[in-house]
Design a protein around this motif. Structure first.
Motif, PDB file in Angstrom:
ATOM      1  N   GLU A   6      -5.209  11.465   1.487  1.00 55.57           N
ATOM      2  CA  GLU A   6      -4.753  10.094   1.291  1.00 55.57           C
ATOM      3  C   GLU A   6      -3.750   9.694   2.372  1.00 55.57           C
ATOM      4  O   GLU A   6      -3.826   8.600   2.939  1.00 55.57           O
ATOM      5  N   ASP A  28      -4.953   0.248  -2.217  1.00 56.45           N
ATOM      6  CA  ASP A  28      -4.688   1.680  -2.102  1.00 56.45           C
ATOM      7  C   ASP A  28      -5.962   2.440  -1.786  1.00 56.45           C
ATOM      8  O   ASP A  28      -7.005   1.857  -1.486  1.00 56.45           O
ATOM      9  N   ILE A  29      -5.894   3.738  -1.899  1.00 52.66           N
ATOM     10  CA  ILE A  29      -6.983   4.603  -1.490  1.00 52.66           C
ATOM     11  C   ILE A  29      -8.245   4.364  -2.306  1.00 52.66           C
ATOM     12  O   ILE A  29      -9.366   4.613  -1.845  1.00 52.66           O
ATOM     13  N   LEU A  87      -4.373   6.646   5.146  1.00 53.69           N
ATOM     14  CA  LEU A  87      -3.546   5.444   5.135  1.00 53.69           C
ATOM     15  C   LEU A  87      -2.550   5.383   6.288  1.00 53.69           C
ATOM     16  O   LEU A  87      -1.866   4.365   6.452  1.00 53.69           O
ATOM     17  N   SER A 147       0.854  -1.173   0.000  1.00 54.79           N
ATOM     18  CA  SER A 147       0.000   0.000   0.000  1.00 54.79           C
ATOM     19  C   SER A 147       0.895   1.230   0.000  1.00 54.79           C
ATOM     20  O   SER A 147       2.109   1.122  -0.048  1.00 54.79           O
TER      21      SER A 147
END
Length: 284
Positions: A121, A58-59, A125, A7
């Motif tokens: 983002e 991922d996002i 994360l 990620s």
């Protein structure tokens, strides 16, 4: 099964890292919704054709961090080796990369500017980053990132992985360090014309700094500090700890201290040594 979850921030190099896993023989899936991961693992276990799985999340998948932790723990309890790799870069570097490629950020369609998208983002994360091995690609090209991924993958880790990284302050500090120590107060071999061409792994620099009491005091103090606190971090189920050792240019004092600490920690923890500025030194 060995499972690597990749990620990180958009534009930081996740695709390069996933491609490297694929070249190393991993079965790779890009942008898998994380809730489907247990089913994917079960599918491949039943077919008995894949023993290494690389998955990029991922996002775009709107990762639920609590759910991610639960699924990682579940897979580990099932006997799978699960590692998390987080790829990141400095904000200014990401802005430049998006400008050069003219790609849109995955969040840009939500009425956000590029900077706002990057910051949202990163915040989203960040909890996942806390459980991951981090690679900062701000000063890396694709080939260097591929090498860093391969170097990490090749470590057979059975406990806490300690990353010792030398760097030069004039090139910027690493943003992934859990601890950071400054060697700029130590005698500098750079100012000796005969020593300047060497680096901290060369005998000439090591002999010089071996004779400097402040250098020995610094190594002893850092050694005592990290040996006191690393066991506590290991008890709290930390997987990775990064220790940054900096000097002005990242060639002499910081490299020397990293090498000395590596000698003392060898056999106690899994080690990964990196010399960020000393490009002629191969990390190990």
């Amino acid at each position: 099964m060995k499972i690597v979850l990749i990620s990180g921030l958009s534009g930081s190099g996740k695709s390069v890292a996933l491609k490297q896993l694929e070249d190393l023989g991993y079965y790779c899936v890009d942008n898998l919704p994380l809730e489907l991961l247990p089913s994917l693992v079960s599918h491949h276990v039943a077919r008995n054709e894949v023993d290494s799985l690389g998955v990029s999340v991922d996002i775009r998948s709107k990762i639920d961090i609590d759910q991610a932790e639960e699924q990682i723990q579940y897979l580990r309890e099932q006997g799978h080796q699960v590692e998390v790799l987080f790829i990141e870069a400095e904000e200014s570097v990401l802005v430049r990369r998006f400008s050069e490629t003219r790609r849109g950020h995955p969040l840009s369609g939500h009425n956000l500017t590029l900077l706002e998208s990057l910051r949202e983002e990163r915040a989203w994360l960040f909890p996942l980053r806390q459980m991951a091995y981090c690679i900062d690609t701000s000063k890396m090209n694709a080939q260097q990132l591929r090498y860093a991924v391969q170097q990490w993958i090749n470590i057979e880790r059975h406990g806490l992985l300690v990353i010792l990284e030398s760097f030069g302050f004039k090139y910027g500090v690493p943003n992934n360090a859990d601890f950071m120590f400054d060697m700029r107060s130590l005698p500098n071999p750079y100012y000796d014309p005969e020593l300047r061409p060497f680096n901290g792994m060369d005998k000439e620099i090591q002999d010089y700094l071996d004779q400097q009491p402040p250098a020995q005091e610094m190594v002893n103090d850092i050694d005592q500090f990290i040996n006191r606190w690393l066991p506590r971090m290991q008890q709290e189920s930390r997987s990775y700890v990064t220790i940054g050792i900096g000097c002005t240019g990242g060639q002499h004092r910081s490299v020397y201290v990293v090498e000395k600490l590596a000698e003392r920690l060898a056999g106690k923890y899994e080690l990964l040594v990196r010399h960020r500025q000393a490009q002629n030194l191969a990390g190990r």
